[in-house]
Design a protein around this motif. Structure first.
Motif, PDB file in Angstrom:
ATOM      1  N   GLU A 143       0.835  -1.209   0.000  1.00 33.80           N
ATOM      2  CA  GLU A 143       0.000   0.000   0.000  1.00 33.80           C
ATOM      3  C   GLU A 143       0.868   1.255   0.000  1.00 33.80           C
ATOM      4  OE1 GLU A 143      -3.499  -0.157   2.412  1.00 33.80           O
ATOM      5  OE2 GLU A 143      -3.424   1.990   2.810  1.00 33.80           O
ATOM      6  N   LEU A 144       1.921   1.245   0.805  1.00 34.64           N
ATOM      7  CA  LEU A 144       2.830   2.401   0.817  1.00 34.64           C
ATOM      8  C   LEU A 144       3.428   2.612  -0.573  1.00 34.64           C
ATOM      9  CD1 LEU A 144       4.644   1.750   4.221  1.00 34.64           C
ATOM     10  CD2 LEU A 144       3.287   3.782   3.666  1.00 34.64           C
ATOM     11  N   ALA A 145       3.852   1.508  -1.203  1.00 35.92           N
ATOM     12  CA  ALA A 145       4.475   1.623  -2.526  1.00 35.92           C
ATOM     13  C   ALA A 145       3.472   2.162  -3.548  1.00 35.92           C
ATOM     14  CB  ALA A 145       5.023   0.272  -2.966  1.00 35.92           C
ATOM     15  N   ALA A 146       2.245   1.703  -3.455  1.00 38.52           N
ATOM     16  CA  ALA A 146       1.229   2.123  -4.431  1.00 38.52           C
ATOM     17  C   ALA A 146       0.853   3.588  -4.271  1.00 38.52           C
ATOM     18  CB  ALA A 146      -0.012   1.239  -4.294  1.00 38.52           C
ATOM     19  N   LEU A 147       0.932   4.088  -3.022  1.00 37.57           N
ATOM     20  CA  LEU A 147       0.461   5.450  -2.753  1.00 37.57           C
ATOM     21  C   LEU A 147       1.597   6.458  -2.617  1.00 37.57           C
ATOM     22  CD1 LEU A 147      -2.434   4.585  -0.254  1.00 37.57           C
ATOM     23  CD2 LEU A 147      -2.580   5.036  -2.711  1.00 37.57           C
ATOM     24  N   GLY A 148       2.826   6.018  -2.907  1.00 31.26           N
ATOM     25  CA  GLY A 148       3.950   6.954  -2.868  1.00 31.26           C
ATOM     26  C   GLY A 148       4.516   7.192  -1.484  1.00 31.26           C
ATOM     27  N   GLY A 149       4.204   6.322  -0.534  1.00 30.57           N
ATOM     28  CA  GLY A 149       4.758   6.459   0.821  1.00 30.57           C
ATOM     29  C   GLY A 149       6.111   5.770   0.927  1.00 30.57           C
ATOM     30  N   PRO A 150       6.823   6.000   2.064  1.00 27.74           N
ATOM     31  CA  PRO A 150       8.145   5.386   2.236  1.00 27.74           C
ATOM     32  C   PRO A 150       8.032   3.919   2.664  1.00 27.74           C
ATOM     33  CG  PRO A 150       7.597   6.720   4.146  1.00 27.74           C
ATOM     34  CD  PRO A 150       6.438   6.864   3.198  1.00 27.74           C
ATOM     35  N   TYR A 151       8.838   3.081   2.047  1.00 33.56           N
ATOM     36  CA  TYR A 151       8.814   1.649   2.384  1.00 33.56           C
ATOM     37  C   TYR A 151      10.216   1.032   2.394  1.00 33.56           C
ATOM     38  CZ  TYR A 151       9.203   1.607  -2.670  1.00 33.56           C
ATOM     39  OH  TYR A 151       9.633   1.859  -3.944  1.00 33.56           O
ATOM     40  N   ALA A 152      11.240   1.797   1.960  1.00 35.25           N
ATOM     41  CA  ALA A 152      12.567   1.202   1.756  1.00 35.25           C
ATOM     42  C   ALA A 152      13.194   0.690   3.052  1.00 35.25           C
ATOM     43  CB  ALA A 152      13.496   2.210   1.087  1.00 35.25           C
ATOM     44  N   ASP A 153      12.737   1.212   4.213  1.00 40.63           N
ATOM     45  CA  ASP A 153      13.284   0.736   5.489  1.00 40.63           C
ATOM     46  C   ASP A 153      12.557  -0.509   5.996  1.00 40.63           C
ATOM     47  OD1 ASP A 153      10.991   2.356   5.757  1.00 40.63           O
ATOM     48  OD2 ASP A 153      11.434   2.765   7.866  1.00 40.63           O
ATOM     49  N   LEU A 154      11.600  -0.998   5.221  1.00 38.92           N
ATOM     50  CA  LEU A 154      10.807  -2.164   5.652  1.00 38.92           C
ATOM     51  C   LEU A 154      11.118  -3.415   4.847  1.00 38.92           C
ATOM     52  CD1 LEU A 154       7.277  -0.446   5.979  1.00 38.92           C
ATOM     53  CD2 LEU A 154       9.071  -0.651   7.725  1.00 38.92           C
ATOM     54  N   VAL A 155      11.882  -3.266   3.778  1.00 36.97           N
ATOM     55  CA  VAL A 155      12.126  -4.393   2.864  1.00 36.97           C
ATOM     56  C   VAL A 155      13.615  -4.490   2.530  1.00 36.97           C
ATOM     57  CG1 VAL A 155       9.823  -4.329   1.812  1.00 36.97           C
ATOM     58  CG2 VAL A 155      11.669  -2.953   0.823  1.00 36.97           C
ATOM     59  N   PRO A 156      14.087  -5.693   2.128  1.00 32.09           N
ATOM     60  CA  PRO A 156      15.469  -5.803   1.653  1.00 32.09           C
ATOM     61  C   PRO A 156      15.665  -4.961   0.391  1.00 32.09           C
ATOM     62  CG  PRO A 156      14.513  -7.975   2.089  1.00 32.09           C
ATOM     63  CD  PRO A 156      13.386  -6.994   2.132  1.00 32.09           C
ATOM     64  N   ALA A 157      16.919  -4.570   0.141  1.00 34.61           N
ATOM     65  CA  ALA A 157      17.212  -3.667  -0.985  1.00 34.61           C
ATOM     66  C   ALA A 157      16.708  -4.203  -2.333  1.00 34.61           C
ATOM     67  CB  ALA A 157      18.713  -3.377  -1.033  1.00 34.61           C
ATOM     68  N   PRO A 158      16.853  -5.506  -2.647  1.00 35.71           N
ATOM     69  CA  PRO A 158      16.350  -5.973  -3.948  1.00 35.71           C
ATOM     70  C   PRO A 158      14.832  -5.781  -4.099  1.00 35.71           C
ATOM     71  CG  PRO A 158      17.878  -7.580  -3.014  1.00 35.71           C
ATOM     72  CD  PRO A 158      17.587  -6.583  -1.943  1.00 35.71           C
ATOM     73  N   VAL A 159      14.102  -5.936  -3.005  1.00 33.79           N
ATOM     74  CA  VAL A 159      12.644  -5.749  -3.063  1.00 33.79           C
ATOM     75  C   VAL A 159      12.321  -4.262  -3.227  1.00 33.79           C
ATOM     76  CG1 VAL A 159      10.463  -6.069  -1.830  1.00 33.79           C
ATOM     77  CG2 VAL A 159      12.245  -7.837  -1.692  1.00 33.79           C
ATOM     78  N   ALA A 160      13.062  -3.414  -2.509  1.00 39.37           N
ATOM     79  CA  ALA A 160      12.845  -1.969  -2.651  1.00 39.37           C
ATOM     80  C   ALA A 160      13.076  -1.540  -4.103  1.00 39.37           C
ATOM     81  CB  ALA A 160      13.779  -1.203  -1.711  1.00 39.37           C
ATOM     82  N   ALA A 161      14.130  -2.080  -4.715  1.00 37.54           N
ATOM     83  CA  ALA A 161      14.418  -1.722  -6.110  1.00 37.54           C
ATOM     84  C   ALA A 161      13.308  -2.214  -7.041  1.00 37.54           C
ATOM     85  CB  ALA A 161      15.765  -2.322  -6.514  1.00 37.54           C
ATOM     86  N   ALA A 162      12.813  -3.404  -6.785  1.00 34.25           N
ATOM     87  CA  ALA A 162      11.736  -3.951  -7.636  1.00 34.25           C
ATOM     88  C   ALA A 162      10.456  -3.121  -7.486  1.00 34.25           C
ATOM     89  CB  ALA A 162      11.486  -5.412  -7.287  1.00 34.25           C
ATOM     90  N   LEU A 163      10.149  -2.713  -6.251  1.00 32.75           N
ATOM     91  CA  LEU A 163       8.954  -1.881  -6.038  1.00 32.75           C
ATOM     92  C   LEU A 163       9.128  -0.521  -6.707  1.00 32.75           C
ATOM     93  CD1 LEU A 163       8.268  -2.781  -2.291  1.00 32.75           C
ATOM     94  CD2 LEU A 163       6.708  -3.253  -4.202  1.00 32.75           C
TER      95      LEU A 163
END
Ligand code: PNS
Length: 167
Positions: A143-163
């Motif tokens: 939901e954060l990714a879809a709405l432009g909110g911050p999420y990079a501190d919640l996921v591993p770097a490869p997932v953050a890059a994919a999102l």
């Protein structure tokens, strides 16, 4: 005197939809991989949840996340369907390990654990998640990714890059 844990000879399965894999998942996989002889991270389609990343992409992102975090002793397998107990039998695993964030997760997981044991004798062990990650879920991240909110501190770097590449 210390002795090897009996669990250090057991192959276990850590199942989930992992859509996407987040730091709470990574914490549970890291700790379970340290306890069991071998841990299979089993990526399963959950019909009750919308598919965000394709199964093969989820597998790849978990493999990359585990490698980046230096987690060894775990391999990742994807399955498009089927009963968890059947996958455990095929994988030669007698134990399922699931992370739980609190009473809600336990209430959701317990009936499946009971039924899985009734069907084939496979046991489920619950690992309490790290308290600082108890608010993290795949749906929150998505939901954060879809709405432009911050999420990079919640996921591993490869997932953050994919999102990020989907934004
Ligand atoms: O990460 P999730 O979405 O909580 O994972 C749930 C999952 C995929 C592990 C669960 O839905 C499952 O075990 N599905 C396999 C189908 C199955 O065996 N169903 C009967 C359970 S008694």
């Amino acid at each position: 005197m210390t002795s090897a844990s009996p669990l250090s000879t057991v192959r276990a399965v850590c199942p989930g939809s992992f859509d996407p894999f987040h730091l709470g998942h990574l914490d549970v996989v890291r700790r379970a991989a340290a306890v069991f002889a071998e841990l299979v991270v089993l990526v399963l389609a959950n019909p009750a949840k919308p598919g965000r990343f394709a199964l093969a992409e989820r597998v790849r992102l978990i493999e990359e996340s585990l490698a980046a975090a230096g987690v060894s002793g775990a391999r990742v397998v994807g399955a498009a369907g089927g009963l968890l107990v059947d996958h455990c039998r095929e994988l030669g695993a007698g134990v399922v390990v699931k992370g739980v964030r609190g009473p809600l997760d336990l209430g959701y997981e317990t009936p499946m654990a009971v039924r899985n044991r009734q069907m084939t004798g496979v046991e489920t062990l619950f690992l309490p998640c790290a308290p600082e990650l108890s608010h993290v879920s795949s749906s929150l991240v998505a939901e954060l990714a879809a709405l432009g909110g911050p999420y990079a501190d919640l996921v591993p770097a490869p997932v953050a890059a994919a999102l990020a590449s989907r934004a």
